[in-house]
Design a protein around this motif. Structure first.
Motif, short mmCIF file in Angstrom:
data_model
loop_
_atom_site.label_atom_id
_atom_site.label_comp_id
_atom_site.label_asym_id
_atom_site.label_seq_id
_atom_site.Cartn_x
_atom_site.Cartn_y
_atom_site.Cartn_z
N UNK A 1 -3.87 -2.28 -9.04
CA UNK A 1 -4.79 -2.79 -8.02
C UNK A 1 -4.14 -3.93 -7.23
N UNK A 2 -3.41 -4.77 -7.92
CA UNK A 2 -2.72 -5.88 -7.25
C UNK A 2 -1.63 -5.36 -6.33
N UNK A 3 -0.88 -4.37 -6.82
CA UNK A 3 0.19 -3.77 -6.01
C UNK A 3 -0.35 -3.10 -4.75
N UNK A 4 -1.52 -2.51 -4.87
CA UNK A 4 -2.14 -1.83 -3.73
C UNK A 4 -2.93 -2.80 -2.86
N UNK A 5 -2.79 -4.05 -3.17
CA UNK A 5 -3.39 -5.13 -2.37
C UNK A 5 -4.91 -5.01 -2.30
N UNK A 6 -5.49 -4.53 -3.38
CA UNK A 6 -6.95 -4.46 -3.47
C UNK A 6 -7.50 -5.89 -3.53
N UNK A 7 -8.47 -6.19 -2.70
CA UNK A 7 -9.02 -7.54 -2.56
C UNK A 7 -7.91 -8.56 -2.29
#
Length: 381
Positions: free
Chosen positions: A156-162
Motif C-alpha cells: 500500500x505504501x509503495x502504491x502511494x495509497x493515502x
C-alpha cells in the motif's frame, strides 16, 4: 560396601553432570544450558549413558528391585524434566497468555509482543495523517518474515495509497478464531481511531474445530476458543501430567479424552452451527465497526477475508466450505480468497501456512481489494 560406594559416586556424577553443563554455559557460554563447542554436550550425554548403563547392570546383579527402583527414579527425572524445573523458569506458551475477555493473547512485552500481547505496533504510534488498519488473524496473520500485514502495508505504501501514509497494527494471535477477534475489537479498538478493520481467517473457524491439528487438539464446539475445553473440562490430574512433562505434553492429544465433544462433530447440526457462527460473528463485527471513529477516512470500514488453505485439510467439511464460499459472494464485506493460490506449485508449508511466495501473492490481492473498497466507500460520501 566398597562396591556400593562406587555406585553412589557414579550416581552423584550422573545427577551432577547436567548441572555442571548448565552452570558452566551460564557463566561462560550463551546461557542456553548446552555447551555446543567441541561437542561437549554430546560427550556429556555419552558419559551419562555409559554411567546409567553401568549402574543399572550393577544394581540388577545386586538385587532386582534396586534396579527397578533406579529405573523408576531416573524415568521420573527425565519424564518430568526435573533439571529444567530446578534451573529454568517453567515453560510458558508465548501464544496462550490468559485474558479474561478474549480467551488468550500473546505474552505481553515478550517475544516481540507489545504491552497487550500482540505484534502491533501499538496504535498510539500511528500519525495523524496515517490510514490506520487493525489486522486480526490467527497464525497465518502472525507468522512470516515479513508477516502478511507487513507485506500489505509495504504494498500500500509503495502504491502511494493515502500518499504513502499507511499504518497497520497486527492483532493476530496464534490459534485464535473470529469470535475472539470480535471481543478484541470491543476490548482494544472502540476508543481508538481506525480506518479499516480486517479479519483474515476461516480455517480455524472451520477445519480447525474438527480437531485436525493432532498435537494441538482444538475445541470442537463451533465458536469456542481452541483451548476452552482444556481449561474447563479436562481433569486436573491430566493437566498436571501434560503441563509438567515435556514428553507427555507431546502426547496430550492421547491423554485428553474429547469423546464428550465428539458426539455431534461433523453432524448436520454441527455443520449448521459452524456456518451460522461464521457469518454471525462477521455480521456483529461489521455492526460494531460502524461506531468506531476513523482517522483519515469518512468512516471506519470492515473487510473479512476467507483465507487460502490446502483443500485436503477440508475433506471432512467440504460441503461446509462450499456453502461458506457461495454465501460469501452475496455479502459485500466478505471476500473469498481461498483459491488464489491454486496455480502456484507447492504453495503451503503445511495444510494452512503459506510459503513466502504465496504470502506475497495474498498480500497483493488483499491490498488491491483494500484500495478498491476505499474508493467505493469514499465515492458514497
Amino acid at each position: 560396601m566398597k562396591h556400593h560406594k562406587y555406585i553412589l559416586f557414579l550416581f552423584f556424577i550422573l545427577l551432577f553432570l547436567p548441572f555442571f553443563e548448565y552452570g558452566f554455559d551460564y557463566l561462560f557460554g550463551d546461557k542456553d544450558g548446552n555447551i555446543a563447542s567441541f561437542h561437549i554436550a554430546t560427550i556429556i550425554k555419552v558419559i551419562q549413558i555409559i554411567i546409567f548403563s553401568f549402574i543399572s547392570l550393577q544394581l540388577y546383579l545386586i538385587k532386582g528391585r534396586y534396579f527397578f527402583l533406579f529405573i523408576f527414579f531416573m524415568s521420573f527425572i527425565v519424564v518430568f524434566d526435573i533439571k529444567n524445573k530446578i534451573l529454568k523458569d517453567k515453560y510458558v506458551n508465548p501464544h496462550l497468555y490468559p485474558h479474561p475477555y478474549v480467551g488468550f493473547t500473546g505474552t505481553p512485552n515478550q517475544f516481540q509482543h507489545n504491552e497487550y500481547g500482540f505484534l502491533g505496533p501499538s496504535l498510539d504510534k500511528a500519525k495523524e495523517q496515517d490510514y490506520i488498519i487493525a489486522f486480526f488473524g490467527a497464525s497465518t496473520g502472525y507468522r512470516g518474515n515479513p508477516s502478511l500485514p507487513l507485506l500489505i502495508q509495504h504494498i500500500l505504501t509503495e502504491q502511494y495509497f493515502n500518499d504513502g501514509n499507511v499504518f497497520i497494527s497486527n492483532y493476530s494471535t496464534e490459534s485464535s478464531i473470529h469470535n475472539q477477534h470480535l471481543h478484541m475489537v470491543l476490548e482494544y479498538l472502540l476508543d481508538k481511531k481506525i480506518d479499516l478493520v480486517i479479519f483474515y481467517g476461516g480455517w480455524n473457524e472451520t477445519a480447525g474445530q474438527t480437531g485436525y491439528a493432532r498435537i494441538v487438539p482444538f475445541d470442537h464446539k463451533p465458536g469456542y476458543p481452541m483451548n476452552f475445553f482444556y481449561v474447563h473440562d479436562v481433569p486436573y490430574w491430566k493437566k498436571i501430567l501434560i503441563e509438567n512433562s515435556p514428553i507427555l505434553h507431546n502426547y496430550k492429544h492421547l491423554i485428553i479424552n474429547q469423546s464428550f465433544h465428539k458426539n455431534t462433530l461433523l453432524s448436520k447440526e454441527w455443520d449448521e452451527q459452524l456456518i451460522k457462527n461464521y457469518f454471525q460473528i462477521l455480521k456483529k463485527t461489521s455492526n460494531i465497526v460502524e461506531v468506531i471513529k476513523p482517522n483519515v477516512s469518512t468512516k471506519c470500514n470492515f473487510l473479512a477475508f476467507y483465507q487460502p488453505f490446502d483443500q485436503k485439510t477440508m475433506v471432512n467439511i467440504k460441503e461446509v466450505n462450499e456453502r461458506i464460499v457461495k454465501r460469501s459472494k452475496n455479502i459485500p464485506y466478505i471476500f473469498d480468497v481461498s483459491n488464489v493460490l491454486k496455480n502456484i506449485k507447492e504453495p503451503y508449508i503445511d495444510g494452512i501456512h503459506s510459503t513466502d511466495q504465496s504470502r506475497e501473492l495474498i498480500a497483493k490481492i488483499i491490498s488491491s481489494i483494500i484500495i478498491k473498497s476505499f474508493k467505493e466507500s469514499s465515492s458514497k460520501y
